[in-house]
Each structure stands twice: as C-alpha cells, then as structure tokens.
Design an enzyme around this catalytic site. Sequence first.
Site, PDB file in Angstrom:
ATOM      1  N   CYS A 145      43.761  41.409  44.424  1.00  0.00           N
ATOM      2  CA  CYS A 145      44.956  42.213  44.152  1.00  0.00           C
ATOM      3  C   CYS A 145      45.869  42.162  43.323  1.00  0.00           C
ATOM      4  CB  CYS A 145      45.252  42.526  45.456  1.00  0.00           C
ATOM      5  SG  CYS A 145      45.680  41.046  46.798  1.00  0.00           S
ATOM      6  N   LYS A 201      37.981  45.524  62.075  1.00  0.00           N
ATOM      7  CA  LYS A 201      37.206  46.981  61.305  1.00  0.00           C
ATOM      8  C   LYS A 201      37.075  46.322  60.236  1.00  0.00           C
ATOM      9  CE  LYS A 201      35.973  50.520  58.868  1.00  0.00           C
ATOM     10  NZ  LYS A 201      35.024  50.109  58.096  1.00  0.00           N
ATOM     11  N   GLU A 216      45.840  50.581  38.998  1.00  0.00           N
ATOM     12  CA  GLU A 216      45.121  49.787  38.948  1.00  0.00           C
ATOM     13  C   GLU A 216      43.339  49.968  38.698  1.00  0.00           C
ATOM     14  OE1 GLU A 216      44.126  48.996  43.394  1.00  0.00           O
ATOM     15  OE2 GLU A 216      44.747  46.334  43.083  1.00  0.00           O
ATOM     16  N   GLU A 275      49.129  45.860  53.843  1.00  0.00           N
ATOM     17  CA  GLU A 275      49.318  44.599  51.687  1.00  0.00           C
ATOM     18  C   GLU A 275      48.272  45.551  50.995  1.00  0.00           C
ATOM     19  OE1 GLU A 275      51.013  43.232  50.976  1.00  0.00           O
ATOM     20  OE2 GLU A 275      52.581  42.850  52.570  1.00  0.00           O
TER      21      GLU A 275
END
Length: 483
Positions: free
Chosen positions: A284, A175, A384, A250
């Site tokens: 990331c 997905k 973030e 992750e």
Amino acid sequence: MPTEHNNYCNGEWVASESGETFAVTNPAAETEVVGQLQYSTENDAKWAVEAAADAQQAWADTPGPERGQILRKAGSIASERKAELVETLVAEEGKTHSEASGEVQRSIDILFYYAEKARDHGGSIKPASSAGAEIRAKTEPVGVAGLITPWNYPSAIPAWKLAPALATGNTAVLKPASQAPLSAKKLVECLDEAGLPDGVVNFVTGSGSTIGGVLAAHEDIDAISFTGSASTGDVVYQDAAADQKRVQLEMGGKNPTVVMPSADLDEAVDIVGVGAFGTTGQSCTATSRAIVHEAVHDEFLDRMVEYAETLDIGPGRADPDMGPHVSESELEVTQEYVDVARAEGATLETGGETLDGGVHESGHFVEPTVFSDVVSEMRIAQEEVFGPVLSVIEVGDFEEAVAVANDTDYGLSASIVSEDAEEINTFVDQVESGVVKINEKTTGLELHVPFGGMKGSSNELYREQGDAGLEFYTTTKTVYANR
Ligand code: NAP
C-alpha cells in the site's frame, strides 16, 4: 493431496457447513496447490461471531498481564515455527524469502510488543474539584472486533490487528483475504497453542462479501478494522454504518517520492527503486510516482531504468530481487495499466512485459516497469496500480513538486530526497500524507508508531500500530469517585 485447512471457531478447528473448499495456489507456480481452505457460509461466520461474543466478558475480566503472557507465548511459538511461517508466506503470496522472513519477524515482534502493552494499559486518575474525590478515566475493551485483512501482508496485518485487540480485552473474528489466508491461520494456530481461551479468536475463510459482509453488519460486532482496497472499504463502511459501529478503514495509496537537485542521485535511485519494485510493487506504501526536478530528471531517469533492468525476477523461494504478482488477475490489471499509460502518451522506458519460460513458466511474473513523460492528469499518475510500475514526472521547481505530490485522491506515504533543510521542512508541513519520510523509501514501517493514511487512503478516525493501535480497540469510562 494438499492439506485441507479448517476454520477456527470457539477453540475448535471445524469444517464449514458448506462442505466446500477453495484452493490457494502458489503465485510462482500456479499448478502448486498450497492448501484447501473452507468456503464458509453466512452461518459459519455468525457462529464465529456468537463464539466471540460469548467469550468476551471473561477475556475482558482476565488481568492484562495474563492476556499479555498468552500473547508473549504465542510470539515465542511463532518464533520457533518461523521457518514454516516464512515458507507458507512465500508459497501463498509469492514474496521473496527475505521479504517473507522480514514480515514474519514483524508479526512476532508485534505479538511481543502488545504483550507488554497488555500489562501496561489501563487508564488514569485525575484530581476532582471537590476535596476527597477523584476522577478515574478507566479504559475498557470495545467488545467484539471484526478484522478483515488483505493478501499483500498476510501475516503482519492480521498480527497488527489481532494483537492490540486481544491485549486490551476484546475478542475477535478474523476474515483473511482468500488469496493468501494461510499465514493468518498459522498465527491463529500459535495463539491456540499458547492457550488462548476458547472463543477469544475465531478464524473464518471464504468469500469477502459473504463473510466480510456478515462481520460488517452483525449486531454483536462492536468494531470493524478493515485493510484493503478503497472500493471494498466503501462497502464495508456502508454495511457497518447501519448500526453505527466503530470502523477503521486503511486503504490504497499513490505514493510519491520527490527528488530534488541537492539529492545524492545514487541514494535517490535506490530509495525509489526499492520503494517501487520491492514486494513486486504490491505494498500500500509502494512508490508509484517519482516526482523529479528538471535539473536532475534525465540523469535520474537513465539510472532508474538501469536499476530496473538489473533486477533478478523469479520464484520467492530462490530469494531473487523481485517475486511474482500474487495472481493472474493482478498481473492482468498491471498489464492493463501499461496499455492505458501508453495510450495516454506516457513513454515506456523499460519493462511492461510478462515473463514466460524457465523459472517463469507457470507463475505471474512481470518486468519492473518505468514510464517517463507522465503528467499528473493521466490515470497512471492517479490510480493505484498495485504492481511494479513507476511513473516518473518531471517538475520545474519545489512548489510544483509538492503540488503534484498532493494531486491525488490518496494520501498514505510520501517521501523526499533532498539535502536542503528548508525544502525538507516545507515538504513535511505541506504534503498531504499520513506517513512522511525524509531521504527514505515510502515503504517500510516501524511497529511502535502510528500508521494510517489521509484523504482516500483512510477514514482517518483511528491510526493503527503503536499506542494508537490500542485506541481503536478501547473505550473510556469516566468514573467520578467520592471517597
Ligand atoms: P480487497 O479486495 O479490498 O480485500 C480486502 C479484504 O476484504 C479481503 O479479506 C476480502 O476478502 C474482503 N472483502 C471483499 N469484499 C468484501 C465485502 N463486500 N465486505 C467485506 N469484506 C470484503 O483488497 P486486497 O486486494 O486484498 O488488498 C489490496 C489493497 O489493500 C490495496 O488497495 C492496498 O493498497 C490495500 N492495503 C492497504 C494497507 C494500508 O494499511 N493502508 C495495507 C495493505 C494493503 P476476499 O479476499 O475473500 O475477497
């Protein structure tokens, strides 16, 4: 009329039962529709899981070298189609041509790498305590893997989940992120063309909570590998925990580069600049905090601002230094953080504005942004941002630099720029980060070594990539054999 792209289920390219599609648009030119993807239903996802479950035993029984041969062929097909794959990635995600080319090459290399691993992977034999007996540690696939991927590496992340899963005899349902699903579809096309048996890989697009939710909760899914934000990771973990699935998460980062007085400042500025503004800060592992010793802080800051102001920003097809944000909403989040940082008392040294007019007219462009006077307690130093925003934090000594580097919930990638061996070794030992780099940017990974975060960046049970990437998709049966 933009091309309509189907799901891939049991070896067939099929439309969703919903009859609905959604548009994927070009982040550099919002009016350009790159493709129409299936807005799939829970049933579509369930049918894909059933196809993967039905195909699993035969694929597990297929000899490893034969599985590897299909991965190798898929790698060759992807290599022949590289220009098209690169153009797709640029068009749907907004990366510069160079960045997209590097990413697609990485996907190709991953397919080749795990093609060889498929030949190699098996188990081990140990002596037993009784004469004439032996113990075999036999490696077996986990079963059916649900793979949920983000938009920011829309080719490489699907590749680094699919390839080890298939190499070790698992079947999979992929997905991809709705923002950029076409690069993953192209990889599935390459596997299909390479002769992958029906049902071994299935591909379903649509809402994350609907399709991802089915994968995380379905009893026929044995393992979930998720890469994405920490907030979605929490939901996936809860859904998957209900029947104790194997889960790999992750997630995000707040990655620091420490700059010490012994650093070559030109090198330090390049390292931080590429880490912070490469891929528009949408990695990331992007550098979001430069933690700089007071002895070099002012000079570093001046040069960093100069660096940011020389960057050329534009549509990825023209291969500028920096492309657009992936979407209007991501651009808005970056703008909100610029406002938050200013309200918190950080000094905006450069950037922070959206770009309009000319080549920027209908894209999601923002200036590379540098803040100074940032302290660790500020939100801009903790959360973030996922955009080209760098916070410069001044520190008095090395111990404070390490303490600030560790003062975040995340722990994905950290680097130090220094010529002092003792500092470097202490940093490696003390920094709380799954990836540690010395005189290098926080971004950029090699495919044959483990990758994963610590603390809130990962659930830390398994690593991805390299041999570690195989462990997640396999289980061990210990056979005591009396001859
Ligand atoms: P995201 O919003 O968390 O989405 C990731 C994936 O999860 C997408 O496919 C999404 O589908 C799906 N999803 C959404 N809701 C779901 C649910 N309830 N159940 C199951 N799946 C669901 O993340 P993103 O914005 O795509 O990616 C950016 C994030 O990924 C950043 O935080 C970045 O740091 C992180 N990241 C981490 C790594 C790493 O290796 N550590 C690498 C790259 C990116 P839809 O797109 O359809 O919503």
